[in-house]
Design an enzyme around this catalytic site. Structure first.
Site, PDB file in Angstrom:
ATOM      1  N   ASP A 129      33.521 -27.344-105.854  1.00  0.00           N
ATOM      2  CA  ASP A 129      34.629 -27.919-105.083  1.00  0.00           C
ATOM      3  C   ASP A 129      34.695 -27.270-103.708  1.00  0.00           C
ATOM      4  OD1 ASP A 129      36.638 -29.778-104.792  1.00  0.00           O
ATOM      5  OD2 ASP A 129      38.205 -28.496-105.615  1.00  0.00           O
ATOM      6  N   LYS A 182      48.454 -16.339-109.065  1.00  0.00           N
ATOM      7  CA  LYS A 182      48.233 -17.753-109.355  1.00  0.00           C
ATOM      8  C   LYS A 182      48.707 -18.022-110.780  1.00  0.00           C
ATOM      9  CE  LYS A 182      44.515 -21.218-109.121  1.00  0.00           C
ATOM     10  NZ  LYS A 182      43.083 -21.417-108.767  1.00  0.00           N
ATOM     11  N   LEU A 184      53.360 -19.250-101.916  1.00  0.00           N
ATOM     12  CA  LEU A 184      52.326 -19.486-100.909  1.00  0.00           C
ATOM     13  C   LEU A 184      51.807 -20.916-100.948  1.00  0.00           C
ATOM     14  CD1 LEU A 184      50.190 -16.221-101.269  1.00  0.00           C
ATOM     15  CD2 LEU A 184      51.796 -16.785 -99.435  1.00  0.00           C
ATOM     16  N   GLY A 185      51.769 -21.513-102.129  1.00  0.00           N
ATOM     17  CA  GLY A 185      51.227 -22.857-102.237  1.00  0.00           C
ATOM     18  C   GLY A 185      51.422 -23.399-103.630  1.00  0.00           C
ATOM     19  N   GLY A 192      49.451 -25.473-111.108  1.00  0.00           N
ATOM     20  CA  GLY A 192      50.261 -24.273-110.996  1.00  0.00           C
ATOM     21  C   GLY A 192      50.654 -23.959-109.574  1.00  0.00           C
ATOM     22  N   THR A 193      51.053 -22.716-109.390  1.00  0.00           N
ATOM     23  CA  THR A 193      51.634 -22.269-108.134  1.00  0.00           C
ATOM     24  C   THR A 193      51.099 -20.889-107.782  1.00  0.00           C
ATOM     25  OG1 THR A 193      53.634 -23.409-108.870  1.00  0.00           O
ATOM     26  CG2 THR A 193      53.835 -22.060-106.899  1.00  0.00           C
ATOM     27  N   VAL A 194      50.974 -20.624-106.488  1.00  0.00           N
ATOM     28  CA  VAL A 194      50.520 -19.308-106.019  1.00  0.00           C
ATOM     29  C   VAL A 194      51.665 -18.625-105.276  1.00  0.00           C
ATOM     30  CG1 VAL A 194      48.941 -18.080-104.489  1.00  0.00           C
ATOM     31  CG2 VAL A 194      48.102 -19.963-105.866  1.00  0.00           C
ATOM     32  N   GLY A 200      49.787 -26.549-106.491  1.00  0.00           N
ATOM     33  CA  GLY A 200      48.806 -27.573-106.818  1.00  0.00           C
ATOM     34  C   GLY A 200      49.154 -28.241-108.123  1.00  0.00           C
TER      35      GLY A 200
END
Length: 595
Positions: free
Chosen positions: A136, A44, A23-24, A29-31, A26
């Site tokens: 954030d 996540k 999905l995404g 890490g990764t989702v 950063g």
């Protein structure tokens, strides 16, 4: 260099969840979209050597929050078993779009924007009532659900709560500089050369960031800008932004006023609480008329494709802030008629020639747009080595296993935020300003001052035991319900390969129960963190059975067979302040709070 994210193929099993697609991604890490018993979830995966305590902190925060406008926690664990490289946070899957993508694609009305921000304000009200700060708040950390338009606040990875330990040694806490409040920048200016100075964020910081989000939704641009970092900070501290209703005449004055109250320069003058923002938005929505149902920005149409002259296009681009931005789906370009003698092939289409000057203008604008998009895709890295002091990130830990292949680190520092991918990069109005890194001379001076202070410190010192802290919400009840008696100690081990001395580091850790504990079978994984002091202390906050059932716990680590109280004895051979040698077998004690 950034740490390697987990690259998982469809069908891979992670803690009982079947991965479907990414999905995404950063900086940490990764989702992934994954399913369990046919239900979708968001997994996540955070790289343990890099995240440190952040994963556990995010879980602790989400355990405190239960609200329709906050993404829900479903579980937590470490993966792969045996040699965990990733912390896995299982969250509810929100089928929708990021707030910024939603705004650019939908071209929302004032009523839709007000409802979306109202959802975020409700989430913040619950968050603040639980003693938690998000730290954030920005468009990228809000998802708009496709089914009903409900907005949900997510990514509490750099959040804070009462009693939590600091994540960095920098003067400013982790966060995205473009959304920092004036009081944070004022403190930074006044204390940049003061060793040990730390700015403590509060609820007004979250509210200021919400004001920045609302301003962009209403106008298509951010309220502050500057040619340099210094000018940008000066603008945030001193300049009063133009009212949204003057920047964009389609913005209702009542909604514009709500936005400006969130952007007051001092916390005392700002809207006092998220609950007050909720009340204000509900009030203005009750008085909304038909003007609130007009899209806030101009839509793309046939007249916006290629009809403007070369000079007009350049002038409109150069003076874009004076014009209302365009949002919504772009009209497809119709094929140009072929001139006499022109032919087409499956690969190319011969089009009429343009003047060299026109081509140069088009290429210049495209290049600038590309740079802007690339800058927007970068986010500030709230890492332990903060961009405030421009210290280089340490190399990441060992490469991922075959089930989680390491991706080459090719990008600069990025945020802890795991961004959601979209099939194509959305159109970004030229008036939207790129997220700035804000790395100024003052920032570097602060880093130098901190280094000077550290070098002036005396040599090796005895570090005191960690301070008390509460158990995760619901941990005591979850243990009691499963027959775990408060005060009882149980045998556990880092692994079952045999008793021995091993090296450990401060940060996330996992033990396996070596015996049945209440209703829990032996082999149940209990995870948390190690704290290296004169002894090695362990605080375990999450349990996962072999069947995949997971729940919060509150277990304190004790030396196996020892009589010196909490913590594990440090074995000779490692005097580091962040690592130690310990015996692999321990006892864990069920407690009502960590002493």
């Amino acid at each position: 260099m950034r740490p390697p994210p987990a690259i998982l193929s469809p069908g891979v099993q992670v803690l009982g969840y079947t991965v479907e697609r990414q999905l995404g991604q950063g900086g940490f890490g990764t989702v992934y979209l994954a399913r369990n018993a046919g239900q979708p979830f968001a997994l996540k995966l955070l790289h343990l050597p890099r995240v440190g305590e952040r994963a556990e902190r995010e879980v602790s925060i989400l355990l405190k929050l239960r609200h329709p406008n906050v993404v829900g926690l479903q579980g937590y664990g470490l993966w792969p078993p045996g040699e965990p490289r990733f912390a896995v946070i299982v969250m509810e899957y929100v089928d929708g779009r990021r707030l910024d993508v939603w705004a650019d694609e939908e071209n929302p009305t004032a009523r839709q924007v007000a409802h979306g921000v109202l959802d975020v304000a409700r989430a913040l009200a619950t968050t603040h009532a639980a003693g938690v700060l998000h730290r954030d708040v920005k468009e990228a950390n809000v998802m708009v659900r496709a089914s009903d338009g409900l907005a949900k606040l997510l990514d509490f990875g750099i959040g804070d709560y009462t009693g939590a330990r600091g994540l960095t040694a920098d003067i400013l806490p982790p966060g995205t500089p473009e959304y920092r409040a004036p009081e944070a920048w004022r403190y930074f200016r006044q204390h940049a050369r003061v060793p040990g100075a730390r700015y403590v964020a509060g609820t007004p910081d979250d509210l200021w960031a919400l004001g920045i989000v609302l301003y962009w939704l209403l106008t298509g641009r951010k309220p502050f800008d500057g040619a340099s970092d210094t000018e940008f900070i000066e603008a945030v501290i001193t300049q009063t932004p133009s009212p949204p209703c003057e920047v964009n005449e389609r913005v209702p004055r009542a909604l514009s006023d709500v936005c400006l109250r969130l952007l007051e320069k001092t916390p005392e003058a700002r809207t006092p609480s998220a609950l007050a923002v909720v009340a204000e938005l509900e009030e203005v929505l009750r008085g909304a008329d038909a003007a609130w149902d007009v899209p806030l920005c101009d839509a793309f149409g046939e007249d916006t494709a290629t009809t403007e002259s070369e000079q007009d296009s350049f002038e409109k681009w150069r003076n874009r802030p004076r014009h209302r931005p365009r949002r919504g789906m772009r009209a497809p370009l119709e094929a140009s008629p072929l001139p006499a003698g022109a032919t087409t092939t499956p690969e190319t289409t011969v089009k009429p020639r343009r003047s060299l000057r026109a081509w140069a203008v088009v290429m210049t604008i495209l290049a600038l747009i590309t740079v802007g998009v690339l800058l927007l895709r970068q986010e500030v890295a709230p890492t332990d080595k903060s961009p405030q002091s421009e210290r280089a990130a340490v190399p990441s830990g060992p490469e991922a296993t075959a089930a989680a292949v390491a991706l080459p680190a090719t990008l600069q520092e990025v945020a802890a935020t795991v961004t959601t991918q979209t099939p194509e990069t959305p159109f970004l109005p030229l008036s939207s300003k790129p997220v700035r890194k804000v790395r100024s001379v003052m920032t570097r001076a602060a880093g130098a001052a901190a280094c000077t202070a550290l070098m002036a410190c005396p040599g090796s010192q005895v570090r005191p035991p960690p301070p008390p802290e509460p158990c995760p919400v619901g941990a005591v009840k979850a243990m009691t319900d499963r027959g775990i008696e408060m005060g009882d100690k149980y045998i556990a081990a880092f692994d079952f390969t045999g008793a021995r001395i091993m090296s450990v580091s401060e940060g996330p850790a996992q033990f396996l129960l070596a015996e049945d504990v209440g209703d829990l079978p032996g082999g149940t994984a209990v995870s948390g963190r190690l704290i290296v002091r004169d002894r090695v202390y362990g605080r375990l906050t999450w349990a996962t059975t072999k069947q995949g059932d997971s729940f919060p716990v509150c277990l304190e680590v004790y030396e196996e067979g020892g009589s010196r109280g909490r913590g594990m004895l440090r074995e000779p051979g490692d005097d580091s302040p962040s690592s130690a040698r310990v015996f692999t077998t321990v006892r864990v004690k069920a407690v009502r709070e960590f002493e």
